[in-house]
Design a protein around this motif. Structure first.
Motif, PDB file in Angstrom:
ATOM      1  N   HIS A 180       3.835  -1.684 -10.423  1.00  0.00           N
ATOM      2  CA  HIS A 180       3.170  -1.018  -9.232  1.00  0.00           C
ATOM      3  C   HIS A 180       3.429   0.250  -9.607  1.00  0.00           C
ATOM      4  CE1 HIS A 180       2.925  -4.923  -7.148  1.00  0.00           C
ATOM      5  NE2 HIS A 180       4.166  -5.206  -7.621  1.00  0.00           N
ATOM      6  N   LEU A 181       2.629   1.232  -9.057  1.00  0.00           N
ATOM      7  CA  LEU A 181       2.496   2.642  -9.284  1.00  0.00           C
ATOM      8  C   LEU A 181       2.264   3.090  -7.801  1.00  0.00           C
ATOM      9  CD1 LEU A 181       0.688   3.284 -12.547  1.00  0.00           C
ATOM     10  CD2 LEU A 181       3.059   3.051 -12.292  1.00  0.00           C
ATOM     11  N   PHE A 182       3.233   4.240  -7.552  1.00  0.00           N
ATOM     12  CA  PHE A 182       3.114   5.086  -6.435  1.00  0.00           C
ATOM     13  C   PHE A 182       3.143   6.616  -6.670  1.00  0.00           C
ATOM     14  CE2 PHE A 182       4.717   1.109  -5.535  1.00  0.00           C
ATOM     15  CZ  PHE A 182       4.263   0.440  -4.606  1.00  0.00           C
ATOM     16  N   ASP A 183       2.632   7.230  -5.693  1.00  0.00           N
ATOM     17  CA  ASP A 183       2.413   8.835  -5.711  1.00  0.00           C
ATOM     18  C   ASP A 183       3.782   9.235  -5.059  1.00  0.00           C
ATOM     19  OD1 ASP A 183       2.392  11.303  -5.016  1.00  0.00           O
ATOM     20  OD2 ASP A 183       0.154  11.476  -5.339  1.00  0.00           O
ATOM     21  N   PRO A 184       4.575   9.800  -5.763  1.00  0.00           N
ATOM     22  CA  PRO A 184       6.300  10.295  -5.188  1.00  0.00           C
ATOM     23  C   PRO A 184       6.161  11.081  -3.930  1.00  0.00           C
ATOM     24  CG  PRO A 184       5.898  11.263  -7.204  1.00  0.00           C
ATOM     25  CD  PRO A 184       4.711  10.308  -7.375  1.00  0.00           C
ATOM     26  N   ARG A 185       4.815  11.877  -4.099  1.00  0.00           N
ATOM     27  CA  ARG A 185       4.915  13.067  -2.821  1.00  0.00           C
ATOM     28  C   ARG A 185       4.203  12.015  -1.710  1.00  0.00           C
ATOM     29  NH1 ARG A 185       0.567  15.893  -1.138  1.00  0.00           N
ATOM     30  NH2 ARG A 185      -0.667  14.922  -2.784  1.00  0.00           N
ATOM     31  N   THR A 186       3.094  11.516  -1.753  1.00  0.00           N
ATOM     32  CA  THR A 186       2.216  10.770  -0.555  1.00  0.00           C
ATOM     33  C   THR A 186       2.894   9.542  -0.220  1.00  0.00           C
ATOM     34  OG1 THR A 186       0.727   9.763  -2.146  1.00  0.00           O
ATOM     35  CG2 THR A 186       0.331  12.198  -1.021  1.00  0.00           C
ATOM     36  N   GLU A 187       3.927   8.961  -1.500  1.00  0.00           N
ATOM     37  CA  GLU A 187       4.245   7.506  -1.150  1.00  0.00           C
ATOM     38  C   GLU A 187       3.305   6.530  -1.287  1.00  0.00           C
ATOM     39  OE1 GLU A 187       7.334   7.347   1.736  1.00  0.00           O
ATOM     40  OE2 GLU A 187       8.539   8.626   0.885  1.00  0.00           O
ATOM     41  N   ILE A 188       2.039   6.725  -1.434  1.00  0.00           N
ATOM     42  CA  ILE A 188       0.972   5.926  -1.446  1.00  0.00           C
ATOM     43  C   ILE A 188       0.554   5.031  -2.766  1.00  0.00           C
ATOM     44  CG2 ILE A 188      -1.690   5.449  -1.057  1.00  0.00           C
ATOM     45  CD1 ILE A 188       0.136   6.265   1.426  1.00  0.00           C
ATOM     46  N   ARG A 189       0.122   3.820  -2.462  1.00  0.00           N
ATOM     47  CA  ARG A 189      -0.044   3.194  -4.027  1.00  0.00           C
ATOM     48  C   ARG A 189      -1.372   3.739  -4.823  1.00  0.00           C
ATOM     49  NH1 ARG A 189       0.870  -2.068  -5.508  1.00  0.00           N
ATOM     50  NH2 ARG A 189      -0.720  -3.042  -6.963  1.00  0.00           N
ATOM     51  N   MET A 209       0.704  -1.229  -0.009  1.00  0.00           N
ATOM     52  CA  MET A 209       0.040   0.032   0.020  1.00  0.00           C
ATOM     53  C   MET A 209       0.903   1.343   0.020  1.00  0.00           C
ATOM     54  SD  MET A 209      -2.976  -0.970  -0.306  1.00  0.00           S
ATOM     55  CE  MET A 209      -3.545   0.573  -0.506  1.00  0.00           C
ATOM     56  N   ASN A 210       2.187   1.236   0.452  1.00  0.00           N
ATOM     57  CA  ASN A 210       3.007   2.273   0.241  1.00  0.00           C
ATOM     58  C   ASN A 210       4.296   1.873  -0.036  1.00  0.00           C
ATOM     59  OD1 ASN A 210       4.373   1.567   2.855  1.00  0.00           O
ATOM     60  ND2 ASN A 210       2.282   1.943   3.413  1.00  0.00           N
ATOM     61  N   LEU A 211       5.386   2.786  -0.526  1.00  0.00           N
ATOM     62  CA  LEU A 211       6.712   2.719  -0.680  1.00  0.00           C
ATOM     63  C   LEU A 211       7.545   1.964   0.236  1.00  0.00           C
ATOM     64  CD1 LEU A 211       7.743   6.070  -2.849  1.00  0.00           C
ATOM     65  CD2 LEU A 211       7.645   3.709  -3.613  1.00  0.00           C
ATOM     66  N   PHE A 212       7.146   2.270   1.639  1.00  0.00           N
ATOM     67  CA  PHE A 212       8.047   1.316   2.649  1.00  0.00           C
ATOM     68  C   PHE A 212       7.672  -0.047   2.305  1.00  0.00           C
ATOM     69  CE2 PHE A 212       8.696  -0.252   6.537  1.00  0.00           C
ATOM     70  CZ  PHE A 212       9.980  -0.205   6.855  1.00  0.00           C
ATOM     71  N   VAL A 213       6.377  -0.331   2.290  1.00  0.00           N
ATOM     72  CA  VAL A 213       6.004  -1.762   2.538  1.00  0.00           C
ATOM     73  C   VAL A 213       6.659  -2.350   1.023  1.00  0.00           C
ATOM     74  CG1 VAL A 213       4.446  -3.591   2.499  1.00  0.00           C
ATOM     75  CG2 VAL A 213       4.101  -1.607   3.841  1.00  0.00           C
ATOM     76  N   ALA A 214       6.527  -1.753  -0.065  1.00  0.00           N
ATOM     77  CA  ALA A 214       6.843  -2.326  -1.250  1.00  0.00           C
ATOM     78  C   ALA A 214       8.447  -2.520  -1.446  1.00  0.00           C
ATOM     79  CB  ALA A 214       6.543  -1.216  -2.444  1.00  0.00           C
ATOM     80  N   GLY A 215       9.266  -1.740  -0.749  1.00  0.00           N
ATOM     81  CA  GLY A 215      10.738  -1.861  -0.680  1.00  0.00           C
ATOM     82  C   GLY A 215      11.067  -2.803   0.349  1.00  0.00           C
ATOM     83  N   PHE A 216      10.422  -3.045   1.540  1.00  0.00           N
ATOM     84  CA  PHE A 216      10.807  -3.929   2.481  1.00  0.00           C
ATOM     85  C   PHE A 216      10.477  -5.177   2.264  1.00  0.00           C
ATOM     86  CE2 PHE A 216      10.613  -5.899   6.782  1.00  0.00           C
ATOM     87  CZ  PHE A 216      11.644  -5.566   7.435  1.00  0.00           C
ATOM     88  N   ILE A 217       9.094  -5.469   1.759  1.00  0.00           N
ATOM     89  CA  ILE A 217       8.726  -6.784   1.503  1.00  0.00           C
ATOM     90  C   ILE A 217       9.371  -7.433   0.029  1.00  0.00           C
ATOM     91  CG2 ILE A 217       6.907  -8.278   1.187  1.00  0.00           C
ATOM     92  CD1 ILE A 217       7.120  -7.796   4.160  1.00  0.00           C
ATOM     93  N   GLY A 218      10.132  -8.457   0.138  1.00  0.00           N
ATOM     94  CA  GLY A 218      10.448  -9.024  -1.204  1.00  0.00           C
ATOM     95  C   GLY A 218      11.948  -8.942  -1.123  1.00  0.00           C
TER      96      GLY A 218
END
Length: 351
Positions: A340-349, A226-235
């Motif tokens: 996957h696409l994310f908003d670079p400002r809010t970091e939300i999916r 749901m956000n950039l942090f989880v995307a980068g941490f999981i996997g």
């Protein structure tokens, strides 16, 4: 009922707030893993559940009963630490039954519970040994057996495999998961290792800077972070990220390379986006993204490629065999349904 309810829980050490109003509902019998980088607050949250730290604000309930002001010994929980915490002068059997002895349980009941736990953990032939005569994995089993004999409502594990070698960690995480499936006791497990979290959990709670970034089933977090942090941490290896702009129906990178926008993506002309592509969702192709190979690491089943896309580090995992060399330029294409696409400002999916 032995679920754990964490409602608006806060923890402050002096002037430092380390837990920021966390809400987590752990169902009866669930195996929940708290995961995140060092300093994210996961171990502090576990210690709050155990009663080893006082709650600054909010409420913790175990089995429907609020335990904020309850002593650890009265919470009906059992905790397993990473350093085993065994008494060196006691045998395995004595270590496993010591808490029951302190509680005044009769000798026959202690022996019955110890023998039952030893059977579950394959410790039967080790009951007369001392901790110094055991391997790391055996010591961890003894620590787990000491928890099992108490028949608690909730098991708490604080990075129990950190002191074991890689092969033994794989074996022990399977044994802990099988133990949970057998006993069906609510379990809260803390680790910094996202592979442990993915392979063991019913539900993963990803934490960062004292807040929950996302909670859900392992594949839910992997497939739809749901956000950039989880995307980068999981996997593992971590997801690749590229900045782009929506232009005439395509995602255009800073160096002019283009990717088709995912079907149905809610994007507008000129919108800035951050693209996320997992290394394992890429294949060598005739069209796609051009990257320059910098490192080739064959592992047998896969080939791990360290590359660069312009100035951006880029990782590719290939399951098919390719004869690649450093400084070679290759073209890789992502699985269109896995971008996957994310908003670079809010970091939300972006859905």
């Amino acid at each position: 009922m032995s679920g754990v309810s964490i409602q608006n829980v806060e923890k402050v050490f002096g002037a430092v707030r380390v837990i920021h109003g966390i809400n987590v509902e752990i169902e009866d019998g669930a195996f929940v893993v708290l995961v995140g980088p060092s300093g994210c607050g996961k171990s502090t949250l576990l210690r709050l559940i155990a009663g080893l730290e006082d709650v600054t604000g909010g409420s913790i309930r175990i089995g429907g009963q609020e335990v904020n002001d309850m002593a650890p010994k009265d919470r009906d929980i059992a905790m397993v630490f990473q350093n085993y915490g065994l008494y060196p002068h006691m045998t395995v059997a004595q270590n496993m039954g010591f808490a029951l002895k302190l509680a005044g349980v009769d000798k026959a009941e202690i022996a019955s519970r110890v023998n039952n736990a030893a059977g579950i953990l394959n410790l039967d032939v080790l009951l007369d040994r001392y901790p110094r005569q055991l391997s790391g994995g055996q010591r961890q089993r003894v620590a787990m057996g000491r928890a099992i004999v108490r028949n608690p409502q909730v098991f708490l594990f604080d990075e129990p495999l950190s002191n074991l070698d890689a092969k033994l960690r794989v074996q022990m995480r399977a044994e802990i998961k099988q133990l949970h499936q057998r006993l069906k006791v609510t379990t809260v497990y803390v680790t910094h290792d996202q592979i442990e979290a993915m392979t063991m959990a019913d539900v993963i709670v990803v934490m960062h800077d004292g807040v929950v970034k996302q909670a859900g089933a392992p594949l839910e977090l992997y497939d739809k972070p749901m956000n950039l942090f989880v995307a980068g941490f999981i996997g593992s290896p971590a997801m690749n990220f590229l900045d782009a702009t929506m232009t005439a129906g395509a995602l255009v990178l800073a160096d002019g390379q283009r990717l088709d926008a995912p079907a149905g993506a809610a994007l507008t002309e000129g919108q800035a986006v951050r693209i996320g592509i997992r290394p394992e969702d890429l294949t060598v192709a005739d069209t796609g993204l051009q990257v320059q190979v910098s490192l080739v690491e064959p592992t047998g089943a896969e080939i791990l490629i360290g590359a660069r896309l312009g100035d951006t580090p880029f990782t590719v995992v290939l399951r098919e065999r390719h004869n690649l060399t450093p400084n070679q330029t290759i073209t890789v294409a992502p699985n269109a349904g896995r971008v996957h696409l994310f908003d670079p400002r809010t970091e939300i999916r972006i859905n």
